[in-house]
Design an enzyme around this catalytic site. Structure first.
Site, short mmCIF file in Angstrom:
data_model
loop_
_atom_site.label_atom_id
_atom_site.label_comp_id
_atom_site.label_asym_id
_atom_site.label_seq_id
_atom_site.Cartn_x
_atom_site.Cartn_y
_atom_site.Cartn_z
N ASP A 150 69.95 -49.68 138.80
CA ASP A 150 71.06 -49.51 137.86
C ASP A 150 71.92 -48.31 138.22
O ASP A 150 72.20 -47.45 137.36
CB ASP A 150 70.52 -49.35 136.42
CG ASP A 150 69.59 -50.49 136.02
OD1 ASP A 150 69.83 -51.63 136.44
OD2 ASP A 150 68.62 -50.23 135.27
N GLU A 203 75.65 -58.40 131.24
CA GLU A 203 75.17 -57.04 130.93
C GLU A 203 75.80 -56.07 131.92
O GLU A 203 76.63 -56.45 132.74
CB GLU A 203 73.64 -57.00 131.02
CG GLU A 203 73.09 -57.40 132.38
CD GLU A 203 71.58 -57.56 132.42
OE1 GLU A 203 70.92 -57.49 131.38
OE2 GLU A 203 71.05 -57.77 133.54
C1 6LW Z 1 69.37 -53.07 132.72
C2 6LW Z 1 70.15 -54.27 132.93
C3 6LW Z 1 69.55 -54.71 134.16
O1 6LW Z 1 69.52 -52.40 131.53
O2 6LW Z 1 68.23 -54.47 134.07
O3 6LW Z 1 69.85 -55.37 136.33
C4 6LW Z 1 68.03 -53.69 132.93
N1 6LW Z 1 70.23 -55.14 135.17
O4 6LW Z 1 71.50 -54.11 133.08
C5 6LW Z 1 66.97 -52.69 133.17
O5 6LW Z 1 67.28 -51.96 134.34
#
Ligand code: 6LW
Length: 503
Positions: A27, A189
């Site tokens: 991240d 996300e």
């Molecule tokens: C993070 C989300 C993700 O919050 O994994 O790969 C989660 N993306 O955006 C945990 O790292």
């Protein structure tokens, strides 16, 4: 430093097939201040939390600290495996670095801290309430209004949401609004919002953080939307390819001083037979970004780089611990005494039940770790951990040693060395070539006359994310099981940077 005896000359690779920050550093979020770049990663149950990195060229990174050191609303040692600190965003504005993240183990809300020096000290963390979700981003409009754009988990409002906030008071100034549901792939996300050429670009991750991961983008004339998706979505993904780096997504973009653009993103390096196993968690990669017809296109060949030698020897000469050291359980200051040279460890427990140990992220595909101990005052454990259910440990006390392997509910003694170790043994955990189609073999050894005598060897897949699940990677280190244990040195020898036969 010198690596394995059998290693040969350095090889060159490009960032697209090798991480710029190896090991469990997912991240990534990046910002630029003048000629300098700063980057942060998520850290889950480990503390101190959120490693902070500096680079002058986006390729070579040095860890300069950790942003969550335990002050304020961040409470270390509370989180179970892969809980705790999720994806952060780092931004610089008016002389101050702002960092926002989520502690998913503390009942929601977005955790905020700031610093004038990214190496620290960071202000005690505070919480912005009312924004239930993860992956918060920070962006400012021309009038100075600050937007938190995040992945909402509020029932009935799932998707990318946004609210204006007052950072100084750590409050939301309005009810959050949904701004984009993504393109229809799983788990929209990891939003980041950027201003470029009269547009506001909303870059997100979709597809989940496994093999289907990718980067999607939409744009609007206004930071609040309405956002129109790119015709080329996902603009970046390695899904359904044989690329050696998989799970690519969760990108953050940065403008370089010459007006170019680059992206950091997470990816994994799976190895072994199907379904292939990655063991070092999600790592930080780098690509160039071109803008074609007003949309970003990733160029993975932009940054040719030499694979760094991430080997280290730490004799704990002080002052203080190197920022590489973390604990999945009690905070380091509760059980580590820097006696210099060396450190003294005592046993410690914490609410999460996680092991309290002096651990560092494993950064390479092939490596070995030698720990020089003094066990005259207690019993020591040198361990390799994927999570609290998947680990191995070499336990040394009273001149003998034995190896323990834990896979899910099964915990077993897997090897012994009963005589002649003495009160100051060197014990070794190493990643070696696979013999069972896994990513590697893990060998647990004691070192006698400079040579490793292997007590136990097992398929490294059992300490992989494909077996254990979760968001983290391997960490390795040492703890006291009873009494006190003195650690003279930790030597980590990494072989990723070298070619040739491996021992
Ligand atoms: C993070 C989300 C993700 O919050 O994994 O790969 C989660 N993306 O955006 C945990 O790292």
């Amino acid at each position: 430093m010198t690596t394995f005896e059998a290693s040969q000359g350095r090889r060159r690779e490009v960032a697209g097939t090798h991480p710029v920050i190896g090991g469990f550093h997912p991240d990534p979020s990046v910002c630029r201040v003048g000629e300098d770049y700063y980057l942060v990663n998520s850290s889950f149950e480990y503390s101190p939390g959120v490693p902070v990195w500096h680079s002058a060229d986006l390729v070579r990174w040095t860890q300069i600290g950790n942003a969550l050191t335990g002050a304020g609303r961040f409470r270390a040692g509370q989180a179970g495996a892969s809980r705790g600190i999720y994806a952060p965003t780092l931004r610089f504005r008016a002389g101050r670095f702002w960092l926002i993240t989520t502690d998913v183990s503390s009942g929601g809300g977005q955790l905020l801290t700031s610093a004038t020096d990214p190496a620290g000290p960071w202000a005690p963390a505070v919480v912005i309430d009312g924004l239930e979700g993860i992956d918060p981003d920070l962006a400012w409009d021309d009038d100075g209004a600050c937007y938190v754009t995040y992945c909402s988990t509020r029932p009935g409002m799932e998707g990318i949401a946004q609210a204006r906030v007052d950072l100084e008071r750590a409050v939301a100034l309005e009810e959050p609004r949904l701004v984009w549901r993504g393109t229809g792939l799983a788990f929209p996300e990891a939003p980041h919002l950027y201003r470029r050429d009269g547009w506001w670009y909303l870059v997100i991750a979709e597809g989940g953080t496994e093999r289907g991961h990718g980067v999607c983008v939409a744009r609007a004339r206004n930071p609040e939307g309405p956002f129109q998706p790119a015709p080329t979505n996902p603009v970046f993904s390695h899904r359904s390819t044989t690329h050696p780096v998989q799970n690519t997504g969760h990108a953050d973009l940065v403008e370089t001083p010459d007006g170019g653009w680059a992206a950091v993103y997470l990816g994994v390096r799976p190895r072994g037979t199907t379904p292939m196993f990655h063991v070092n968690g999600r790592e930080t990669f780098l690509a160039g970004v071109d803008w074609i017809d007003g949309w970003p296109r990733f160029d993975e060949d932009r940054f040719a780089c030499e694979i760094p030698d991430r080997s280290f020897v730490d004799t704990f000469a002080g002052p203080g611990l190197h920022p590489r050291w973390v604990s999945p359980g009690a905070p380091l200051q509760e059980f580590v005494t820097a006696t210099g040279p060396g450190v003294t460890l005592a046993p410690a427990t914490c609410p999460s039940g996680n092991v309290s140990a002096l651990m560092a992220r494993v950064t390479d595909e092939r490596w070995r770790l030698d720990v020089t101990l003094d066990t005259s005052g207690g019993a020591a454990g040198v361990l390799l951990r994927l999570d609290d259910q998947h680990w191995c440990e070499l336990r040394a006390a009273d001149g003998s040693a034995h190896a323990v392997l834990r896979i899910g509910p099964l915990e077993s003694r897997v090897g012994e060395a009963t005589t002649g170790l003495g009160p100051a043994p060197t014990v070794r955990i190493a990643s070696e070539p696979p013999t069972h189609g896994g990513p590697d073999d893990i060998a647990l050894s004691v070192v006698r006359d400079g040579r490793g005598v292997t007590l136990a060897r097992f398929d490294g897949r059992y300490l992989s994310t494909e077996v254990a699940g979760g968001f983290t990677g391997r960490t390795a280190g040492v703890r006291a099981l009873s009494g006190t244990v003195h650690v003279g040195s930790v030597r980590y020898e990494a072989d990723d940077a070298y070619t040739g036969p491996r021992p």
